[in-house]
Design an enzyme around this catalytic site. Sequence first.
Site, short mmCIF file in Angstrom:
data_model
loop_
_atom_site.label_atom_id
_atom_site.label_comp_id
_atom_site.label_asym_id
_atom_site.label_seq_id
_atom_site.Cartn_x
_atom_site.Cartn_y
_atom_site.Cartn_z
N LYS A 83 0.85 -1.30 0.08
CA LYS A 83 -0.10 0.06 0.12
C LYS A 83 1.01 1.21 0.04
O LYS A 83 1.82 1.42 0.95
CB LYS A 83 -0.86 0.14 1.31
CG LYS A 83 -2.36 -0.10 0.97
CD LYS A 83 -3.14 0.20 2.38
CE LYS A 83 -4.65 0.08 2.08
NZ LYS A 83 -5.29 0.24 3.48
N VAL A 84 0.54 2.14 -0.93
CA VAL A 84 1.11 3.41 -1.05
C VAL A 84 0.30 4.32 -0.99
O VAL A 84 -0.75 4.38 -1.34
CB VAL A 84 2.35 3.56 -2.17
CG1 VAL A 84 3.51 2.37 -2.00
CG2 VAL A 84 1.34 3.41 -3.60
#
Length: 217
Positions: A83-84
């Site tokens: 996840k970014v």
Amino acid sequence: MKLFLDTANIDEIKALKDTGFVDGVTTNPSLIAKSGHDLMDTIAEICELVSGPVSAEVTATDADTMLKEGLKLAAIADNVAVKVPLTEAGLMTCKTLSDQGTMVNVTLCFSAAQALLAAKAGAKFISPFVGRLDDIGSDGMTLIEEIVTIYANYDMPTEVLVASVRGVQHVVDAAMMGADVATVPPQVISAMFKHPLTDKGLAAFLTDWEKTGQSIL
Ligand code: G3P
């Protein structure tokens, strides 16, 4: 539509995984903090419990460090989705990781323009936060409709993962809009089973059945 569990609580995941309705898990730094356990150990345990995508979020804000963190998270298990955040550095990292074949979930999305960029960066998932938009008087589901339309216009493969879900209606609305995934707190999945008329109808069936004196077994 796929249903992911939005939690880092191992007990909550164990309690629901056997229903067969848990297609994946999403976590974030707040959920990890709430769990009180180590990030790496928690993600490894979740990946053992659930075969679908398990989102683990980087905590750096610069692209170089995000990439280092993302590679470390991705190495935990094959079903890790890194996840970014939807920032310039986040999307640069998304592009690099996606080009290497790593699943990336771009999170903290609040506009269709952001979602368009995430798809162009090769995101596997985009996570628009509908509840937080509703919280400020916007309409989270309008954003979902916009993103689904844009992605369909250009046949973009990025999956719309509706996040920040506050209740069952968000799940229903997401499905009506054609979203690919809804990630929901455990209590929302449990609530999806429930309807008072089902309880009332079942009680009536069983009362009438009792009167027959019969048994199936
Ligand atoms: O997956 C994102 C979700 O955990 C955020 O939910 O309730 O903090 O807006 P919420």
